[in-house]
Scaffold this motif. Structure first.
Motif, PDB file in Angstrom:
ATOM      1  N   THR A  38       0.906  -1.034  -0.038  1.00  0.00           N
ATOM      2  CA  THR A  38      -0.036   0.009  -0.101  1.00  0.00           C
ATOM      3  C   THR A  38       0.958   1.290  -0.099  1.00  0.00           C
ATOM      4  O   THR A  38       1.834   1.281   0.671  1.00  0.00           O
ATOM      5  CB  THR A  38      -0.888   0.124   1.210  1.00  0.00           C
ATOM      6  OG1 THR A  38      -1.572  -1.107   1.174  1.00  0.00           O
ATOM      7  CG2 THR A  38      -1.835   1.158   1.489  1.00  0.00           C
ATOM      8  N   SER A  41       2.359   7.755  -1.381  1.00  0.00           N
ATOM      9  CA  SER A  41       3.408   8.468  -1.722  1.00  0.00           C
ATOM     10  C   SER A  41       3.482   8.672  -3.307  1.00  0.00           C
ATOM     11  O   SER A  41       4.155   9.326  -4.028  1.00  0.00           O
ATOM     12  CB  SER A  41       4.685   8.021  -1.331  1.00  0.00           C
ATOM     13  OG  SER A  41       5.158   6.642  -1.830  1.00  0.00           O
ATOM     14  N   THR A  57       9.671   2.597   1.727  1.00  0.00           N
ATOM     15  CA  THR A  57      10.553   2.560   2.738  1.00  0.00           C
ATOM     16  C   THR A  57      11.559   1.367   2.596  1.00  0.00           C
ATOM     17  O   THR A  57      11.299   0.094   2.194  1.00  0.00           O
ATOM     18  CB  THR A  57       9.728   2.363   4.273  1.00  0.00           C
ATOM     19  OG1 THR A  57      10.616   2.289   5.250  1.00  0.00           O
ATOM     20  CG2 THR A  57       8.972   0.993   4.272  1.00  0.00           C
ATOM     21  N   SER A  62       9.488  -5.924   1.138  1.00  0.00           N
ATOM     22  CA  SER A  62       9.298  -6.114  -0.589  1.00  0.00           C
ATOM     23  C   SER A  62      10.145  -4.875  -1.215  1.00  0.00           C
ATOM     24  O   SER A  62      10.230  -4.612  -2.641  1.00  0.00           O
ATOM     25  CB  SER A  62       7.794  -5.644  -0.748  1.00  0.00           C
ATOM     26  OG  SER A  62       7.494  -4.323  -0.196  1.00  0.00           O
ATOM     27  N   SER A  91       2.855  -6.034   6.708  1.00  0.00           N
ATOM     28  CA  SER A  91       4.255  -6.749   6.564  1.00  0.00           C
ATOM     29  C   SER A  91       4.078  -8.115   6.828  1.00  0.00           C
ATOM     30  O   SER A  91       3.756  -8.463   7.765  1.00  0.00           O
ATOM     31  CB  SER A  91       5.124  -5.905   7.219  1.00  0.00           C
ATOM     32  OG  SER A  91       6.454  -6.098   6.769  1.00  0.00           O
TER      33      SER A  91
HETATM   34  C1  LIG Z   1      -2.590   4.546   3.614  1.00  0.00           C
HETATM   35  C2  LIG Z   1      -1.290   3.903   3.597  1.00  0.00           C
HETATM   36  C3  LIG Z   1      -0.134   4.368   2.866  1.00  0.00           C
HETATM   37  C4  LIG Z   1       1.037   3.962   2.968  1.00  0.00           C
HETATM   38  N1  LIG Z   1       2.250   4.507   2.000  1.00  0.00           N
HETATM   39  C5  LIG Z   1       3.339   4.127   2.223  1.00  0.00           C
HETATM   40  C6  LIG Z   1       4.308   4.464   1.095  1.00  0.00           C
HETATM   41  O1  LIG Z   1       3.863   5.403   0.445  1.00  0.00           O
HETATM   42  N2  LIG Z   1       5.540   3.878   0.983  1.00  0.00           N
HETATM   43  C7  LIG Z   1       5.807   2.923   2.058  1.00  0.00           C
HETATM   44  O2  LIG Z   1       7.073   2.729   1.848  1.00  0.00           O
HETATM   45  N3  LIG Z   1       4.881   2.464   2.892  1.00  0.00           N
HETATM   46  C8  LIG Z   1       3.779   2.829   2.773  1.00  0.00           C
HETATM   47  N4  LIG Z   1       2.769   2.369   3.704  1.00  0.00           N
HETATM   48  C9  LIG Z   1       3.050   1.377   4.591  1.00  0.00           C
HETATM   49  C10 LIG Z   1       3.407   0.148   3.594  1.00  0.00           C
HETATM   50  O3  LIG Z   1       2.012  -0.279   3.053  1.00  0.00           O
HETATM   51  C11 LIG Z   1       3.965  -1.088   4.288  1.00  0.00           C
HETATM   52  O4  LIG Z   1       4.910  -0.502   5.106  1.00  0.00           O
HETATM   53  C12 LIG Z   1       4.158  -2.111   3.336  1.00  0.00           C
HETATM   54  O5  LIG Z   1       3.021  -2.869   2.833  1.00  0.00           O
HETATM   55  C13 LIG Z   1       4.947  -3.493   4.145  1.00  0.00           C
HETATM   56  O6  LIG Z   1       5.000  -4.570   3.521  1.00  0.00           O
HETATM   57  P1  LIG Z   1       6.363  -5.326   3.397  1.00  0.00           P
HETATM   58  O7  LIG Z   1       7.122  -5.091   4.604  1.00  0.00           O
HETATM   59  O8  LIG Z   1       5.751  -6.745   3.196  1.00  0.00           O
HETATM   60  O9  LIG Z   1       6.992  -5.121   1.974  1.00  0.00           O
HETATM   61  C14 LIG Z   1       1.454   2.700   3.704  1.00  0.00           C
HETATM   62  C15 LIG Z   1       0.359   2.437   4.479  1.00  0.00           C
HETATM   63  C16 LIG Z   1      -0.714   2.869   4.369  1.00  0.00           C
HETATM   64  C17 LIG Z   1      -1.931   2.175   5.087  1.00  0.00           C
END
Ligand SMILES: Cc1cc2nc3c(=O)[nH]c(=O)nc-3n(C[C@H](O)[C@H](O)[C@H](O)COP(=O)(O)O)c2cc1C
Length: 310
Positions: A38, A41, A57, A62, A91
């Motif tokens: 999700t 940004s 991040t 991922s 995550s």
């Molecule tokens: C509304 C919303 C917006 C988000 N936007 C971002 C983003 O722009 N960039 C990012 O790295 N994480 C963002 N996150 C958090 C990531 O979705 C989350 O850290 C990520 O899915 C982690 O998954 P992974 O560790 O399995 O890759 C957001 C979460 C939410 C609920």
């Protein structure tokens, strides 16, 4: 460690005052497994060539997959996809469990129900502090009508257009129609009723039967005279109709000293329950762009006109 004049908390809070849409960005990892996260940004970069960006991040599971992916898809979530947003923000879980994906550019999974898909080829990645900025060149897009999900001040929201009133030329006789209230009311009634009355007809009810059953909904009781005003049907026709509905167990007609009383029944209520839902949808579509205060004011104003002209 932040050495700024504000805390990380203050920075986050300040950023949250900027409303964004919500996307799920998807790609395939080095093993061809689907990956998704999700992201709010997402933003536009360039029109020619068509470029977009988002940032991930660096600590996300991922992150590597996205940084190395040749293709990715930005799925812009609809206002109905809050659960999808939460699922893809969790995550270390199997985010694609129970999701029936379709295939986009380079075999990258796309999420049905999204309102727009940006199918991208990797263009560049940039270091962005604790995030990696990923820029994609848009190779294909599909966009559907529908409201997008909004993220604002740390919570999900929906976007409503702020109604603007077109200026009207009040003194110009040739624009008399622009200020002709009866025209607005007639046209609004006609347009709003057209589609809904077709649903009523398809359901095997006449408009008069629908109006009577809607007035008697919740086993409501009304005098024949009040019901006549409400349904805009004359009392003689209304009495015949009510007796007919009584035969079908959908209304009860009682002759009292004070006059005729008609009462709804559970069967009558059941007969129109789904039409009431259809009507509520039609009404909220017709009122799109007006907040609840404006909608209430509109109803109050129409009630006043009805009273003044009774
Ligand atoms: C509304 C919303 C917006 C988000 N936007 C971002 C983003 O722009 N960039 C990012 O790295 N994480 C963002 N996150 C958090 C990531 O979705 C989350 O850290 C990520 O899915 C982690 O998954 P992974 O560790 O399995 O890759 C957001 C979460 C939410 C609920």
């Amino acid at each position: 460690m932040s050495t700024e004049a504000f805390s990380t908390r203050e920075f986050r809070d300040a950023l949250s005052s900027f409303a964004t849409g919500v996307t799920v960005v998807t790609c395939l990892d080095a093993n061809g497994e689907p990956v998704g996260a999700t992201a709010s940004s997402f933003n536009s970069v360039s029109m020619d060539p068509p470029l977009i960006l988002w940032s991930i991040t660096k600590t996300a599971y991922s992150a590597d997959a996205f940084i190395n992916a040749k293709h990715f898809v930005v799925n812009v979530l609809s206002a109905e996809q809050m659960a999808t947003s939460n699922q893809f923000a969790r995550s270390g879980t199997d985010k694609f469990a129970d999701v029936e994906v379709e295939q986009g550019i380079g075999g990258v999974p796309t999420l049905p129900g999204a309102i727009t898909f940006f199918e991208c080829e990797a263009w560049a990645t940039y270091d962005g502090g604790d995030h990696e900025i990923i820029v994609g060149r848009v190779k294909g897009l599909r966009s559907m009508a529908g409201s997008g999900l909004v993220f604002y001040r740390g919570a999900y929201a929906t976007a409503e257009a702020i109604p603007t009133l077109a200026p009207t030329e009040t003194n110009d006789v040739s624009h008399f129609i622009d200020n002709y209230l009866l025209y607005y009311m007639s046209r609004a009634t006609h347009q709003m009723g057209e589609e809904f009355h077709q649903l009523v007809a398809d359901d095997g009810l006449t408009t008069k039967e629908w109006r009577v059953l809607a007035c008697l909904y919740n086993e409501n009781s009304m005098s024949l005279a009040d019901l006549a005003k409400r349904t805009m049907v004359d009392q003689t026709t209304l009495l015949e109709l009510s007796i007919e509905l009584q035969k079908q167990n959908m209304a009860r007609v009682q002759q009292l000293d004070a006059g005729t009383k008609v009462t709804g029944t559970a069967a009558g209520q059941e007969r129109v329950a789904h039409l009431i839902e259809d009507y509520q949808k039609a009404e909220s579509n017709a009122l799109e762009g007006l907040d609840s205060d404006a909608s209430e004011t509109l109803k109050t104003m129409l009630q006043r006109i009805i009273k003044n002209t009774d």
